[in-house]
Design an enzyme around this catalytic site. Structure first.
Site, short mmCIF file in Angstrom:
data_model
loop_
_atom_site.label_atom_id
_atom_site.label_comp_id
_atom_site.label_asym_id
_atom_site.label_seq_id
_atom_site.Cartn_x
_atom_site.Cartn_y
_atom_site.Cartn_z
N ARG A 112 0.87 -1.31 0.02
CA ARG A 112 0.06 0.00 0.08
C ARG A 112 1.00 1.16 0.08
O ARG A 112 1.95 1.28 0.58
CB ARG A 112 -0.85 0.14 1.24
CG ARG A 112 -1.64 1.43 1.24
CD ARG A 112 -2.61 1.09 2.65
NE ARG A 112 -2.08 2.09 3.73
CZ ARG A 112 -2.82 2.40 4.62
NH1 ARG A 112 -4.16 1.98 4.77
NH2 ARG A 112 -2.29 3.35 5.47
N CYS B 171 -0.11 5.46 0.87
CA CYS B 171 -1.12 6.48 1.33
C CYS B 171 -0.58 7.66 1.37
O CYS B 171 0.21 7.85 2.25
CB CYS B 171 -1.80 5.89 2.85
SG CYS B 171 -3.03 6.74 3.35
#
Length: 125
Positions: free
Chosen positions: A101, A103
């Protein structure tokens, strides 16, 4: 390439597809907290909006023959890094397999929403 489209997730608001399958992977366009039935932004808090985003992603994954456990990478965009922890609480309920991920906080998101998420998932034939 195979275009993925479903009425159970918001229609594209620009010149792009909801998702594409190519090379055994599903690439979902970024999802914002639009209710696909009404076309309206759903929720006023980061948690409410993140919840709608996750449900939209789930419908795209389903249309591609995948689910959350098939996701290998997410890209998350939030309007305010102060919302990071609250966003993560909702995110963790859905992405239990802990895919890779990124972010980041961004200046502005479409329709001035608080979050947007896109995913890449493995397609299981």
């Amino acid at each position: 390439m195979k275009v993925i489209s479903t009425e159970k997730a918001p229609a594209a608001i620009g010149p792009y597809s909801q998702g594409i399958i190519s090379g055994g992977l599903f690439f979902a366009s970024g999802q914002i907290p639009i209710n696909p039935e009404t076309g309206a932004i759903e929720g006023s808090t980061i948690k409410e909006q993140a919840e709608r985003v996750m449900r939209n992603i789930g419908e795209l994954l389903k249309a591609a023959g995948c689910d959350y456990t098939d996701v290998v990478k997410t890209s998350c965009f939030i309007a305010d890094m102060d919302d990071f922890s609250a966003f993560n609480e909702v995110y963790a309920e859905y992405f239990t397999g802990k895919p890779a991920r990124s972010c980041v906080a961004v200046k502005t998101l479409p329709k001035n929403v608080l979050c947007e998420v896109e995913v890449i998932a493995e397609v299981n034939d």
